[in-house]
Design a protein around this motif. Structure first.
Motif, short mmCIF file in Angstrom:
data_model
loop_
_atom_site.label_atom_id
_atom_site.label_comp_id
_atom_site.label_asym_id
_atom_site.label_seq_id
_atom_site.Cartn_x
_atom_site.Cartn_y
_atom_site.Cartn_z
N ARG A 1 53.16 34.18 9.10
CA ARG A 1 53.73 35.32 9.83
C ARG A 1 53.59 35.11 11.33
NH1 ARG A 1 49.50 37.14 6.67
NH2 ARG A 1 50.01 38.21 4.72
N PRO A 2 54.54 35.60 12.11
CA PRO A 2 54.43 35.55 13.58
C PRO A 2 53.77 36.82 14.11
CG PRO A 2 56.64 36.17 12.99
CD PRO A 2 55.90 36.00 11.69
N ALA A 3 52.46 36.82 14.22
CA ALA A 3 51.73 38.00 14.70
C ALA A 3 51.61 37.95 16.22
CB ALA A 3 50.35 38.06 14.06
N VAL A 4 51.39 39.12 16.83
CA VAL A 4 51.27 39.24 18.28
C VAL A 4 49.97 39.97 18.60
CG1 VAL A 4 52.38 40.08 20.41
CG2 VAL A 4 53.78 39.35 18.47
N ARG A 5 49.42 39.67 19.75
CA ARG A 5 48.12 40.20 20.16
C ARG A 5 48.05 41.71 20.04
NH1 ARG A 5 46.77 38.54 26.09
NH2 ARG A 5 46.70 36.50 25.07
N ASP A 6 49.07 42.42 20.52
CA ASP A 6 49.03 43.88 20.50
C ASP A 6 49.76 44.48 19.30
OD1 ASP A 6 51.66 43.44 21.16
OD2 ASP A 6 51.59 44.47 23.09
N ARG A 7 50.13 43.64 18.35
CA ARG A 7 50.77 44.07 17.10
C ARG A 7 52.12 44.74 17.33
NH1 ARG A 7 45.79 46.30 13.30
NH2 ARG A 7 44.44 44.47 13.56
N LYS A 8 52.78 44.38 18.38
CA LYS A 8 54.13 44.86 18.64
C LYS A 8 55.06 43.66 18.81
CE LYS A 8 53.37 49.37 18.81
NZ LYS A 8 51.94 49.34 18.44
N PRO A 9 56.31 43.78 18.39
CA PRO A 9 57.25 42.66 18.47
C PRO A 9 57.54 42.22 19.91
CG PRO A 9 58.00 44.28 16.90
CD PRO A 9 56.86 44.91 17.66
N LEU A 10 58.24 41.10 20.00
CA LEU A 10 58.57 40.50 21.28
C LEU A 10 60.09 40.40 21.42
CD1 LEU A 10 55.96 37.60 21.09
CD2 LEU A 10 55.79 39.61 22.56
N LEU A 11 60.65 41.17 22.35
CA LEU A 11 62.09 41.17 22.61
C LEU A 11 62.31 41.05 24.10
CD1 LEU A 11 61.69 42.92 19.90
CD2 LEU A 11 63.90 43.93 20.48
N GLY A 12 63.33 40.29 24.48
CA GLY A 12 63.68 40.27 25.89
C GLY A 12 64.24 38.95 26.36
N LEU A 13 64.53 38.90 27.66
CA LEU A 13 65.14 37.74 28.29
C LEU A 13 64.08 36.87 28.96
CD1 LEU A 13 68.19 39.45 30.05
CD2 LEU A 13 68.09 38.44 27.76
#
Length: 371
Positions: free
Chosen positions: A297-309
């Protein structure tokens, strides 16, 4: 629609056809955009291994899932639209029988139930629990409503077949050295020119030359495929493990484990026994393990997804970090990202990669930053 060979121009090149990439591609195509998706077709991709559980109340604190009032209707609408398009079921709405693990947990949760914080996502705790034969429920529990599971494998199979047939999907491994990105667009392999490239690579993003600085911390999970004919088919069970009915003949999926690097190459006997023991603690029903799968799984430090430019190359974008809640998050976030890419709409600050720009290694813009 794009021609199947000698592609020249498209609006978007999407890297990865897991749930994030597949739903973003679908969303953009619904808006009339020309999309090309490249995907290596890895069998252990997290989107295909996961049980696809949608749980409106999660965690040890029994809190409502983040933005559930917006995410759940969007997810249901998207999956129903895809069901209509392909003529097969994907979203199976089922109540979740969440069982308490101790008297303390029982008392804590029931004490909080009086404030109505859960709305109609939780059935009245005063109502008796369903009588499920052979289920161990000494401390009681709650019935969670409006949850269920999404058959992600069937959904991705349908979209993959459609993409290969119509030419918007190619079974091809992306080669980063062949991408030349500039402020106004990008070219790939000297044969594809696009306005934007969106990376939806899941855990592989840690090796992405442009977005590898984002704090993605992959974790590995294993699930079991089990035959248990006496288990209920009208509830998802949850205590220490989830048990999701996924087909006739008492077929259920049991998961999931969490493992941090280093990862195992294959399913492990340790995870097999751990999940089997969790199932034994949940029920006295006999069962037979028929399969075991592993994914990252692609987990993130703050448990929120990563979207953007990208900070320097706006022709490059990312859609990643959905973790274990991808089936709930992906539909609404795909629409959110499409709005940002097409119309310049603002992303939610909780998911915008602007929150991590301090981690970006400042350097002159380049076509291919050093990995």
């Amino acid at each position: 629609m794009l021609p199947s060979a000698d592609l020249l121009d498209a609006d978007y090149l999407i890297i990865g056809h897991g749930l994030a990439g597949a739903l973003l591609a679908w969303e953009l195509r619904q808006r009339g955009q020309r999309v090309l998706v490249l995907d290596a077709g890895l069998p252990n991709a997290a989107s295909r291994v996961a049980a696809g559980l949608i749980n409106p109340v999660a965690g040890k604190r029994f809190a409502l899932s983040w933005r559930i009032d917006e995410l759940l209707p969007a997810a249901a609408a998207t999956y129903r639209a895809l069901e209509a398009e392909f003529g097969q079921p994907f979203f199976h709405e089922l109540p979740i029988l969440k069982l308490f693990s101790s008297v303390r947990e029982q008392n804590d949760v029931l004490a909080r139930s009086a404030d109505g914080r859960w709305g109609d996502y939780v059935r009245d705790p005063a109502q008796p629990l369903p009588d499920v034969p052979l289920l161990k429920q000494p401390f009681g529990g709650l019935v969670l409503q409006h949850g269920g599971w999404v058959d992600t494998s069937a959904l991705l199979d349908a979209l993959t077949a459609d993409g290969l047939q119509k030419g918007w999907l190619r079974a091809e491994t992306f080669a980063p050295e062949l991408l030349v990105a500039e402020a106004s667009g990008a070219t790939y392999a000297g044969r594809v020119r696009v306005r934007r490239v969106v990376f939806c690579e899941g855990a592989a993003a840690v090796r992405n030359p442009w977005f590898g600085w984002l704090p993605i911390t992959p974790n590995q999970g294993e699930v079991l495929d089990v035959e248990a004919p006496t288990l209920p088919t009208d509830y998802v069970l949850n205590r220490g493990a989830y048990v999701v009915p996924v087909g006739d003949g008492g077929r259920v999926r049991v998961g999931a484990t969490y493992r941090w690097p280093p990862f195992a190459e294959e399913p492990t006997p340790e995870a097999r026994e751990e999940l089997a023991e969790r199932l034994r603690e949940l029920t006295e029903a006999p069962f037979r393990i028929t399969g075991q799968r592993v994914g990252v799984r692609p987990a993130v430090r703050d448990r929120k997804p990563l979207l953007g430019l990208h900070p320097q190359l706006p022709a490059l974008a990312v859609f990643n970090g959905l973790g274990s809640k991808g089936v709930l998050l992906a539909p609404r976030l795909a629409g959110l990202l499409a709005d940002a890419l097409e119309n310049g709409a603002e992303l939610w600050p909780e998911v915008n990669i602007l929150r991590y720009h301090a981690l970006y290694p400042v350097a002159p813009a380049a076509s291919v930053p050093a990995p």
